[in-house]
Design a protein around this motif. Structure first.
Motif, short mmCIF file in Angstrom:
data_model
loop_
_atom_site.label_atom_id
_atom_site.label_comp_id
_atom_site.label_asym_id
_atom_site.label_seq_id
_atom_site.Cartn_x
_atom_site.Cartn_y
_atom_site.Cartn_z
N GLU A 352 12.55 3.71 1.35
CA GLU A 352 10.83 4.54 0.52
C GLU A 352 10.42 3.11 0.41
OE1 GLU A 352 14.55 4.64 -0.37
OE2 GLU A 352 13.97 7.23 0.27
N GLN A 353 10.22 1.84 0.39
CA GLN A 353 9.42 0.66 -0.44
C GLN A 353 8.86 0.38 1.33
OE1 GLN A 353 12.31 -2.44 -1.91
NE2 GLN A 353 11.24 -1.37 -3.72
N PHE A 354 9.52 0.48 2.45
CA PHE A 354 9.46 0.31 3.83
C PHE A 354 8.24 1.17 4.23
CE2 PHE A 354 9.73 0.53 8.81
CZ PHE A 354 9.52 -0.86 8.97
N MET A 355 8.77 3.07 3.80
CA MET A 355 7.21 3.36 3.83
C MET A 355 6.40 3.87 3.31
SD MET A 355 8.28 5.80 6.43
CE MET A 355 7.30 7.66 5.79
N THR A 356 6.43 3.15 2.52
CA THR A 356 4.70 3.04 0.90
C THR A 356 4.22 1.93 1.60
OG1 THR A 356 6.34 3.74 -0.75
CG2 THR A 356 4.47 2.60 -1.01
N PHE A 357 4.73 0.95 2.49
CA PHE A 357 4.20 -0.30 3.02
C PHE A 357 3.36 0.08 3.56
CE2 PHE A 357 3.19 -4.53 5.12
CZ PHE A 357 2.93 -5.26 3.61
N ASN A 358 4.31 0.73 5.30
CA ASN A 358 3.59 1.27 6.10
C ASN A 358 2.10 2.25 6.09
OD1 ASN A 358 4.65 0.39 8.77
ND2 ASN A 358 6.23 0.41 7.45
N HIS A 359 2.09 3.12 5.46
CA HIS A 359 1.36 4.12 4.98
C HIS A 359 -0.32 3.22 4.55
CE1 HIS A 359 -0.68 7.78 3.37
NE2 HIS A 359 -0.88 6.93 1.61
N PHE A 360 -0.40 2.41 2.95
CA PHE A 360 -0.97 1.36 2.86
C PHE A 360 -1.47 0.92 4.65
CE2 PHE A 360 -1.24 -3.70 2.85
CZ PHE A 360 -2.82 -3.28 1.90
N LEU A 361 -0.35 0.21 5.91
CA LEU A 361 -0.84 -0.73 7.15
C LEU A 361 -2.10 1.14 7.53
CD1 LEU A 361 2.24 -2.47 7.96
CD2 LEU A 361 0.32 -3.35 6.98
N ASP A 362 -1.77 2.00 7.73
CA ASP A 362 -2.39 3.01 8.07
C ASP A 362 -3.86 3.22 7.94
OD1 ASP A 362 -2.43 5.08 10.05
OD2 ASP A 362 -2.12 6.70 8.58
N HIS A 363 -4.39 2.17 6.19
CA HIS A 363 -5.77 1.86 6.00
C HIS A 363 -6.00 1.39 6.21
CE1 HIS A 363 -3.80 6.33 4.07
NE2 HIS A 363 -5.14 6.45 4.24
N LEU A 364 -5.62 0.02 7.63
CA LEU A 364 -6.15 -0.97 7.53
C LEU A 364 -7.28 -1.92 7.36
CD1 LEU A 364 -4.28 -3.86 6.74
CD2 LEU A 364 -3.42 -4.01 9.56
N ASP A 365 -7.74 -1.04 8.49
CA ASP A 365 -9.42 -1.38 8.97
C ASP A 365 -9.99 -1.19 7.24
OD1 ASP A 365 -9.34 -0.67 11.51
OD2 ASP A 365 -9.19 0.85 11.71
N ASP A 366 -9.86 -0.01 6.38
CA ASP A 366 -10.66 -0.12 5.19
C ASP A 366 -10.04 -1.56 4.41
OD1 ASP A 366 -11.76 2.37 6.29
OD2 ASP A 366 -10.64 3.67 5.08
N VAL A 367 -9.09 -1.98 4.94
CA VAL A 367 -8.24 -2.98 4.05
C VAL A 367 -9.31 -4.07 4.26
CG1 VAL A 367 -6.71 -4.13 3.08
CG2 VAL A 367 -6.55 -1.91 3.38
#
Length: 463
Positions: A352-367
């Motif tokens: 679950e922690q790994f999935m949450t971090f990958n969801h964060f990476l899905d918005h990396l352009d904005d990050v």
């Protein structure tokens, strides 16, 4: 018969004892005789040598057997926990490592056509039509995961030939024995080349961009697209992806995108007659499910214990697609291994922690934009800043332990601040799964740069 059984059988039958006595008597007779010849028969020494070697082997094996039986018979005392030590991973041999390096270079630098032809394992024989190449879900997973070896009897243009009547059956289509989105896709057909390109496009394209492209071709605004509208959506997405740009139709292998072929995705979304409509919600569910399948496969590759992988394994996953030297990657991983070597420090990473971090990476352009604002304003990017950016941009709450591990990986000088250059570049390659890399090894770019320098020098001489 194994060595231990052979030794026990010899001891049980007394054969070893009898042989020893016979050779001892023979040696005594020859040494205490009339001394007419001091040269003992060479066969005697050979027998003695073989006997000695056999005796040592039997003795060692019997001792080992006794130790194993003794250790098995000892039960843990009250209050003691008989914990099994984790098994060490088997090291790969020289030949296996070389094959792995070769296949990784195919994934990184080859054209999509060659990658598909190398990792696909099925060729279907359609009547009165040229044979067509397909992938199973496991083939697809293997083609996008560095370090996963192709079966030794299969390779480039080497396939299992099956008749068309069996092409829709489950052919090695369950990933890790679980019912996944890709295995459900296989119920509607195997993965064709055009399906392969589109799946790679979905993996490397942010979810928000896919939703915009879908809505753009929703002409009636009802949240549905027809088959023809979906083809237009697919063309737009593929034209923006690196894999779509790198592909050139291969008429010899039959791997072309713009053709009406056998497509599992078409059957899955629109039915065999292509008269159904695809809703945005169904499309998003498929996208999320497929990405979760890939993340689950990556996570399970590191043999999680109690649903957790180690912090060192998590570092390997982040650096899996990074264009860094092996030495640089090892430096990052050693830093994590050193910091989390104690059980008190190591908490592990859940899926679950790994999935949450990958969801964060899905918005990396904005990050990346927000991180640039931090650095341009002279602000320090610390752990609290990373959690705030994840909350604002991706609407996720990163686990504090995940944040600690990320800082352990990328914080070079231990000041608990991140460097924009390496942090963003490595995470972007992770988010794009290495699919946005150039299609050459650098030689072409080097020659082009040299040519530009020579042309510039010549123009300077002429003026």
């Amino acid at each position: 018969m194994t060595m231990s059984r052979l030794g026990l059988q010899l001891l049980r039958n007394g054969g070893l004892v009898r042989m020893t006595r016979q050779l001892g008597a023979l040696s005594s007779t020859q040494n205490s005789g009339n001394h007419q010849s001091r040269n003992t028969d060479p066969n005697t020494y050979l027998k003695l040598g073989l006997l000695g070697g056999l005796g040592l082997a039997v003795t060692a094996k019997c001792k080992e057997k006794a130790i194993e039986e003794t250790s098995e018979s000892i039960e843990p005392a009250d209050g003691e926990v008989d914990e099994e030590k984790p098994k060490k991973k088997k090291k790969k041999g020289f030949q296996e490592r070389k094959v792995m390096e070769y296949e990784n270079r195919i994934r990184e630098f080859s054209t999509p056509d060659k990658i598909f032809r190398y990792f696909a394992t099925v060729r279907v024989d359609f009547e009165n039509v040229k044979k067509e190449i397909f992938m199973t879900p496991k083939d697809f997973m293997r083609s996008i995961t560095p370090g996963e070896l192709q079966p030794s009897h299969l390779g480039l243009d080497m396939y299992r030939d099956i008749p068309a009547t069996k092409s829709l059956q489950h052919i090695d289509d369950n990933v890790d024995g679980e019912q996944t989105f890709l295995s459900k896709l296989a119920q509607h057909g195997l993965i064709s080349f055009q399906d392969y390109i589109f799946l790679l496009t979905l993996l490397s394209t942010p979810k928000h961009d896919c939703e915009i492209a879908f809505k753009m071709f929703d002409l009636y605004g009802d949240g549905c697209v027809s088959y023809q509208e979906f083809l237009d959506t697919r063309s737009v997405l593929e034209s923006r992806s690196s894999m779509g740009k790198r592909h050139k139709d291969n008429v010899y292998s039959g791997n072309t995108i713009n053709k009406d072929g056998h497509s599992a995705l078409t059957n899955y979304f629109f039915g065999k007659d292509t008269n159904k409509k695809l809703t945005l919600d169904d499309f998003v569910v498929f996208m999320d499910g497929m990405k979760e399948d890939v993340f689950r496969m990556e996570f399970n590759k590191y043999d999680p214990v109690d649903g957790k992988i180690t912090e060192q394994d998590f570092a390997h996953l982040l650096l899996l697609h990074a264009t860094l030297s092996n030495q640089a990657k090892s430096k990052f991983v050693r830093r994590v291994k050193k910091f989390y070597k104690n059980e008190e420090e190591s908490q592990g990473i859940t899926f679950e922690q790994f999935m949450t971090f990958n969801h964060f990476l899905d918005h990396l352009d904005d990050v990346e934009i927000l991180v640039s604002v931090y650095f341009s304003a002279g602000m320090k990017f610390n752990k609290a800043s990373l959690k705030q950016v994840a909350h604002v941009v991706a609407d996720v709450e990163l686990d504090p332990h995940i944040v600690d591990v990320v800082f352990t990986i990328f914080d070079d000088n231990g000041d608990e601040l991140l460097s924009n250059r390496e942090f963003i570049s490595v995470l972007k390659e992770r988010a794009h799964r290495g699919l946005e890399k150039p299609s050459d090894t650098g030689f072409v770019r080097l020659i082009t740069a040299l040519g530009a320098c020579v042309a510039s020098y010549v123009r300077g001489e002429e003026t």
